[in-house]
Every structure is written in C-alpha cells, then in structure tokens.
Design an enzyme around this catalytic site. Structure first.
Site, short mmCIF file in Angstrom:
data_model
loop_
_atom_site.label_atom_id
_atom_site.label_comp_id
_atom_site.label_asym_id
_atom_site.label_seq_id
_atom_site.Cartn_x
_atom_site.Cartn_y
_atom_site.Cartn_z
CE LYS A 1 -3.73 -2.45 -2.88
NZ LYS A 1 -5.14 -2.09 -3.10
CD GLU B 1 -3.90 -5.70 -0.46
OE1 GLU B 1 -3.76 -4.57 0.03
OE2 GLU B 1 -5.01 -6.15 -0.81
#
Length: 297
Positions: A214, A177
């Site tokens: 993500k 992420e």
C-alpha cells in the site's frame, strides 16, 4: 469461504479496498467529518460506539458490495464487534463478498532519519491467531517516510518485511504500507529509494510467498510498475494520503494495475444526519468514482 477465493478476488483486483481502520488518534477527526461533534459523546467507549455505528452503516449500505468494494481494512475493535448480527469479518465476506483485512500496527515511533517506524506490536502472534479464527484474510501495517533519507527508508522497508514475515507465518496476507508523505519536497527521490529497497526484499523472497503493498500515489505515473508486475506481489494498492477524492482518483487512474485503498476519500460527504436514501446515494457516488479510477489503468 476459502482463502483461494479471497486470494483470487484480490489478485484480479476489479475494484478497491475500503480503509475503515481509523484508530484512537484519528477517530475524533473522522467523526467530526461525519457530522458528529465531540460534544455528542463522552469518553473513549462512547466514541468507539459512535464510530462503529458509522462503519456499520457504511458496510450495511446497499452501495457497499463486493462488486466494486473487493476488500475492507478493519480496526481491531471493529473486528471484535458485530455488524448485522455477525462478527464483522464474517459479515463482510459472507453477506457482502468483501475480503476482510485487519490493521495491526500500534502507531508510529518518533521520527529518526526522516522516517517514523512502527512502534513495537506486543501480542502480535495472539492477535494474528484471533484474526485467522475470524476468517480475516490479511493485515495492514503503516509507517511513514518524511524525507529521501536512504538509511531511514531502508530501516522502514526492513521493518515492514520483518513484520510481513510474521504475518505470513500466521497464514495471513500482509499489506505492507510504507507511506511517503505527499507534501515533502523530495517526494520523487524518496519514492526512488523506496522502490529499490522494496525490490531487493521481493527478489530475495521465497517463491511460495506473496505480499501486498500500500503506497502513496507516485509523482511519476506508473513509477511502481516493477512492483505491480513482481511475482511476489499479489496487488499494489494506493492510499489517498490527504488528496481530495477527485485528486486521488485522477492520479490513480494514471497508474496501471494499482487499485485504491482510500479512507477519508471514501467517506467524504457522508454525514450522520443524512437520511438513509441520502447516505446511500452519497456513498454510491463515492464507490462508483473510486471503482472507476481503480480499474481505469
């Protein structure tokens, strides 16, 4: 319970991931939005009891099932507790059909070169071994990009993939992420640098390995399609990043093959003082709208 079943559920992606992983720093804010004032608890232990009660209520709601919520990201302390008389990760998969993930980062370093790298993660191998024993499928680690700085973004992607390799070695699926802050003026430029750096790493990866990504919702719809389509990527998921649920859903629905992994946008409107019927109806509306946006593409 098999890794193959969890991998298939994630790969097919007919739903979204609930991010239930607020940590120490963000918990008071999450509780306040949930209608629990800081005067209602004293000390960290009581605070975490309160937030666990909130998460348990969400997970045990009839609105929260694997039909639409295909995964959930847990804070370490949530993994170590129980929901419905079972370890949280086992409750999610066995009772709800929801694939469990664990947040493993310990927060962010001070900004340098326009980015905030992850702080060191001491004891990570032990944590990953503990997660694997509890049948956790994967992990999530967050760092933040605040400027289109090529040197900084390269450092952030290098670090994400380095930690990702450690996670893969432990038999788990990493969600990398590198979040781009949605309010920066050079967001589109930052996304272009980020996409190129991620593709370099993906192209160099061994064919036997996969990661999940993500990412902040891109300025240009389908900008991350090369990542969505890459054989080394099991799934790309999007964070809400400060957008309201309606804004995040509208942007998400323009991106083919990307599903939601929302935190605040999922719990928007939920309140500790609601009756079970009110709570479940509010959560159902949130789940339905995020699910619809996730499969729209």
């Amino acid at each position: 319970m098999s890794i193959q079943e969890m991998t298939a559920k994630m790969g097919e992606g007919q739903g979204f991931i609930a991010a239930l992983d607020q940590s120490g720093g963000s918990t008071p804010k999450a509780l306040k939005l949930y209608g629990v004032d800081e005067s209602e608890y004293s000390g960290e232990a009581e605070m975490f009891d309160m937030v666990h009660a909130m998460r348990s209520r969400i997970m045990q709601s009839p609105a929260f099932t694997g039909d639409k919520v295909i995964g959930a990201i847990l804070f370490e302390m949530t993994m170590d507790r129980e929901v419905g008389g079972k370890p949280t990760s086992l409750f999610l998969w066995e009772e709800k059909g929801v694939v469990p993930f664990l947040k493993i980062d310990k927060g962010l370093d001070a900004e340098a070169n326009g980015v905030q790298l992850m702080k060191p993660i001491p004891g990570l191998d032990d944590l990953l071994a503990r997660a694997a024993k509890l049948k956790v499928f994967g992990t999530k680690e967050r760092s933040v990009i605040n400027a289109a700085n090529a040197q900084g973004i390269k450092a952030i992607v290098d670090q994400q993939f380095e930690i990702g390799e450690q996670v893969i070695k432990a038999g788990l699926m990493p969600i990398l992420e590198p979040e781009v802050t949605i309010t920066i003026e050079d967001k589109a430029e930052a996304e272009a640098i980020l996409r190129d750096e991620i593709l370099k790493h993906l192209d160099a990866m061994d064919d036997s390995k996969q990661v999940m990504l993500k990412l902040s919702l891109p300025s240009e719809p389908n900008f991350y399609k090369p990542l969505v389509d890459h054989p080394r990527v099991l799934k790309v998921v999007a964070l809400s990043g400060g957008y309201s649920r309606d804004e995040a859903n509208a942007l998400l629905s323009k991106n083919t093959g990307i599903i939601a992994s929302f935190s605040r946008a999922l719990s928007e409107g939920l309140n500790a003082k609601q009756s079970d019927a009110e709570f479940d109806a509010t959560l159902q509306a949130a789940v339905d709208s995020i699910h619809a946006a996730s499969i729209a593409g």
